[in-house]
Design a protein around this motif. Structure first.
Motif, PDB file in Angstrom:
ATOM      1  N   TYR A   1       0.848  -1.177   0.000  1.00  0.00           N
ATOM      2  CA  TYR A   1       0.000   0.000   0.000  1.00  0.00           C
ATOM      3  C   TYR A   1       0.889   1.233   0.000  1.00  0.00           C
ATOM      4  CZ  TYR A   1      -3.817  -2.944   1.778  1.00  0.00           C
ATOM      5  OH  TYR A   1      -4.768  -3.897   1.953  1.00  0.00           O
TER       6      TYR A   1
ATOM      7  N   ARG B   1      11.357   5.735  -0.667  1.00  0.00           N
ATOM      8  CA  ARG B   1      10.000   5.570  -1.132  1.00  0.00           C
ATOM      9  C   ARG B   1       9.867   4.118  -1.581  1.00  0.00           C
ATOM     10  NH1 ARG B   1       6.434   9.421  -2.665  1.00  0.00           N
ATOM     11  NH2 ARG B   1       4.539   8.237  -2.997  1.00  0.00           N
TER      12      ARG B   1
ATOM     13  N   SER C   1       7.462   1.724  -3.439  1.00  0.00           N
ATOM     14  CA  SER C   1       6.182   1.709  -4.148  1.00  0.00           C
ATOM     15  C   SER C   1       5.712   0.317  -4.499  1.00  0.00           C
ATOM     16  CB  SER C   1       6.255   2.593  -5.387  1.00  0.00           C
ATOM     17  OG  SER C   1       7.493   2.447  -5.998  1.00  0.00           O
TER      18      SER C   1
ATOM     19  N   GLU D   1      10.769  -3.294  -4.617  1.00  0.00           N
ATOM     20  CA  GLU D   1      11.637  -2.268  -4.042  1.00  0.00           C
ATOM     21  C   GLU D   1      11.925  -2.518  -2.579  1.00  0.00           C
ATOM     22  OE1 GLU D   1      10.133   1.345  -6.872  1.00  0.00           O
ATOM     23  OE2 GLU D   1      10.468   1.734  -4.751  1.00  0.00           O
TER      24      GLU D   1
END
Lengths: 362, 496
Positions: B48, B63, B65, B69
């Motif tokens: 999410y 970050r 996503s 990652e």
């Protein structure tokens, strides 16, 4: 660097759903326009011709409604099957089987019975024909785990060949001068049409009634409930004690039977005799798959999506004549629209966000 | 993680959450069902996106996503509901999630690596078995291997022990300790206080999407944590009244059942069950419990032997026939069997009852009754949802389970077959459920309780059978002194 991420969308409103569909159609038409451009035709002119040809004139509207009748019937029936994730690709064969059964009934009893008896009898036998052809794959799937996509698709060809065999062989009519095809149905067995058109109104009314009844069946009855549970999660269906064989038989009998109704309408309302499979149906059983999807598997919406695709069929015929485009044009238009509708579905269910980061790499 | 917020349908699942983990530390994340634990971890794992807030590793913001990652950032996750492909083999599933899987013949290269890994942690498993044939405990081990193979520094475990047997839990704990010594970070999500106290160094408590407290496990105790978690005091003991067993309800004679692997899973089990009785079946996962429960409730075929309910033969009858004879069933794999995810709550609330007179009239369903019934279940069982016109897939695991339990219990069954009914439930809901089971017993029903939680078995059951390799090792009364040998019996030694 641009990054695209997707996430589930939870806030799907009817308005958003409608707008997505409209946008998909517009985008699809745009791509179709490019194809027209490559073919050397002014796209705006061609697309406007399609819609003028189908909805822009009284003749066009009459033809559109005529072609919408089988699409609504079959499309509504398919929404039920697809709800249960029973992928019925065999509506074309079920339609033909309905046509065969009703032709037999019409030719055998039509001379001796009044219209108000023979017509219901023909619809009844058409339903039985389509239903029988529909429950074969249901039995194969539940009892022997044979994939229904394959079996329904193959049964189309078997039925088409069987029909051809009948009309070149035992059923060949004495009034056909040796050409394949049965004799014309007796006068009493032929459906009335709205004057000045080919709209056989009894089938039209039947199709609307069927769509409404199916809607009630899916959303209000125990059977509809069980169908939805099986479609959503077969394991839960098993746990809940749902009888898969019974459910599949009923739903395929209904789905096939409605296709059978469509076959009756085509024979008794349009052609008046049983000819080659391609002339009986012109692919309604396949186009109806798109109709059911565009209707979001809701039989009531199938009325509108049926009209829409009938319009495309009619408009496609119109531009074949007026612009001299090949017959495959309609299929390209249909196929392209289907692709865009499915894409629209994806964008409706998923949220796409694009991140543009200003930092350059390295 | 800083100031993380995330909402669904306008409901905050996470609100201003701050969290940190140091290397070589096990952090416990404690909270009731729907407190937002899983959501928070899914954000960390990239499933999410947070509505706002930031994630930092070693002080620099990142970050995440998507899960790929997060894996490159060294974050691995073992979900509560396993993310495995049921029809693939163990090895294929591992290859699928592995970043260095070669394009051609992916399995060859991986096999050796996985085998070494299994040896290191003493996982015994057949790499070519299909996942659907494995028990929940075995499936979890695949998930752990997947995460570790990808070089996870931070491993997130979402309620890992809820599916494990006591022995497996011990193994898991020793693995976690080993990982901690190697400098790995672990986030351990649970609502079992004992485990948190036992395993974790620090604990963060969530309630209704917010952090309500942090503590070092050394400076706190179970009671304080429980109060933080539920916001009220919890009673830990249930009084079980003494009741004389009544008439015979269920009689199982010498039944044999074949498992998914084609091997005999239940081998000649016999027992009887009486009114006012809770009969427990204890055992390590995968010893035939699931098959036995499915055979009694009609989902699985019985090869030989008989099952009689109220002296009526129900052997190999349809699940609906058996249900109509008074047998309710809370299945082991609830998401798989218990719900139709895309349908509304009220559709799911009558999954097994929709054919009853109460909810249907001839061919039609009485939706107004159905909706009222659903509302009753939701309020009785405290299912957290904003509406009954909500697809059940939007609910958290614990809430789905409460709905299923409510559905199966509310009809006052003569016999309730409950497989791990409190697995995945928080303290409050567990307590509530156990009281419900005892109430059923008091009203003259009987309960067949499959559980790996021995504490639960001791607390609730009048008699206990221990199952091993599809056979009963013995049936003990709750006041039997041999009860302390139950661990031995679970490992396969006959009690008598």
């Amino acid at each position: 660097m641009i990054k695209i991420t997707t996430s589930d969308r939870y806030d799907i409103t009817p308005l958003r759903s409608l707008m997505t569909n409209i946008f998909s159609l517009v985008a699809g038409l745009f791509v179709i326009g490019i194809i027209f451009l490559i073919a050397g035709v002014n796209p705006l002119y061609a697309i406007s011709e399609i819609f003028l040809g189908s909805f822009g004139s009284l003749y066009g509207i009459k033809e559109t409604v005529t072609k919408a009748i089988p699409l609504i019937l079959i499309g509504a029936g398919l929404t039920l099957a697809f709800r249960a994730k029973f992928w019925n690709i065999g509506a074309e064969g079920q339609l033909l089987m309905g046509a065969i059964f009703s032709t037999w009934t019409g030719l055998t009893f039509g001379d001796h019975l009044p219209s108000y008896l023979i017509v219901p009898l023909m619809f009844f036998s058409g339903f039985i024909g389509g239903a029988l052809w529909g429950i074969i794959p249901a039995i194969l799937k539940i009892k022997y785990s044979i994939n229904e996509v394959i079996s329904t698709l193959m049964l189309n060809y078997i039925c088409a060949e069987f029909l051809t065999m009948l009309i070149v062989g035992p059923w060949k009519g004495s009034t056909r001068f040796g050409f394949p095809g049965t004799d014309n149905l007796p006068e009493a067995a032929i459906l009335g049409v709205i004057p000045g058109s080919r709209i056989h109104y009894s089938t039209l009314i039947l199709s609307l009634i069927c769509a409404v009844i199916l809607c009630v069946v899916i959303y209000r009855t125990r059977f509809g409930y069980e169908t939805r549970v099986v479609g959503e999660n077969p394991d839960a269906g098993k746990y809940a004690g749902i009888n898969f064989l019974k459910t599949s038989l009923i739903l395929m009998a209904i789905s096939g039977g409605l296709a059978g109704f469509a076959g009756v309408g085509e024979i008794a309302g349009i052609h008046h005799y049983l000819g080659y499979p391609a002339s009986v149906s012109s692919g309604y059983g396949f186009t109806a798959i798109i109709v059911a999807w565009l209707a979001k598997l809701n039989p009531l919406y199938a009325v509108f999506s049926g009209l829409f695709f009938a319009g495309i069929l009619v408009g496609g015929d119109a531009i074949q004549i007026s612009l001299g485009l090949p017959a495959a044009t309609v299929e390209i238009v249909n196929g392209t629209l289907l692709i865009f509708l499915i894409m629209g579905e994806y964008f409706l269910n998923n949220k796409i966000s694009v991140h543009v980061s200003t930092k350059s790499k390295g | 993680m800083k100031d993380i917020c995330k909402s669904f349908h306008g409901i905050h699942a996470n609100k201003d959450i701050n969290l940190y983990v140091r290397s070589g530390e096990i952090l416990g994340l404690l909270g009731e069902n729907g407190a937002g634990k899983t959501t928070l971890m899914n954000i960390l794992y990239g499933l999410y996106q947070p509505d706002s807030g930031q994630i930092e590793i070693n002080g620099s913001p990142i970050r995440i996503s998507n899960p790929v990652e997060s894996i490159t950032h060294g974050i691995g996750m073992v979900h509560q509901h396993f993310m495995l492909i049921q029809n693939h083999s163990v090895l294929e599933n591992i290859a699928l999630g592995y970043k260095d899987t070669p394009f051609f013949s992916p399995k060859k290269k991986l096999r050796k690596q996985v085998e070494e890994f299994s040896k290191q942690f003493d996982f015994k498993m057949d790499l070519d078995q299909r996942v659907w044939q494995l028990s929940a405990g075995e499936q979890q081990r695949i998930e752990i291997i997947k995460a570790l193979l990808n070089g996870a520094d931070l491993l997130i475990l979402d309620e890992p022990t809820s599916v494990l047997t006591p022995l497996e839990i011990k193994e898991l704990i020793s693995i976690l300790r080993q990982m901690k010594a190697d400098g790995h970070m672990i986030i351990f999500i649970s609502h079992k206080l004992d485990e948190i106290m036992d395993i974790c160094d620090r604990v963060t408590v969530l309630q209704k999407g917010r952090v309500v407290g942090h503590a070092d496990t050394a400076d706190t105790n179970k009671k304080a944590l429980a109060r933080m978690m539920v916001g009220r005091d919890v009673v830990f003991n249930i009084d079980r009244e003494k009741l004389e067993p009544g008439k015979k309800v269920l009689s199982v004679q010498e039944i044999h059942v074949t498992g998914d692997k084609g091997m005999p899973a239940v081998r000649g089990v016999s027992f009887e069950l009486f009114e006012n009785e809770i009969f427990g079946i204890a055992g390590v996962a995968g010893n035939g419990q699931r098959e036995l429960a499915e055979a009694i409730t009609g989902i699985r075929k019985i090869d030989s032997g008989s099952v009689r309910m109220n002296d009526k033969d129900i052997t190999n009858k349809s699940p609906r026939h058996i249900y109509d004879n008074g047998v309710s069933h809370v299945p082991e794999e609830r998401i798989r069997f218990g719900i139709a995810p895309g349908l509304f709550l009220y559709d799911n609330a009558i999954l097994k009852q929709h054919h009853l007179k109460k909810f249907s009239k001839r061919y039609f369903l009485k939706y107004s009754q159905v909706k009222n019934h659903t509302k009753t279940i939701i309020s009785d069982f405290k299912v957290a949802t904003h509406s009954i016109n909500n697809q059940i897939r939007n609910l958290s695991g614990g809430n789905i389970q409460k709905l299923i339990l409510g559905r199966e219990i509310s009809e006052q069954p003569r016999l309730l077959v409950a497989s791990h009914p409190t697995y995945g439930l928080d303290v409050g809901a567990t307590q509530f459920l156990r009281e419900h089971l005892l109430a059923l017993r008091k009203q003259g029903s009987s309960v067949l309780l499959f559980s790996e939680d021995l504490e639960e078995i001791f607390e609730l059951c009048d008699r206990v059978a221990v199952i091993f390799a599809g056979e009963f090792m013995g049936i003990l009364k709750s006041d039997d002194e041999k009860l302390c040998d139950i661990g031995l019996m679970m490992a396969g030694s006959k009690g008598f």
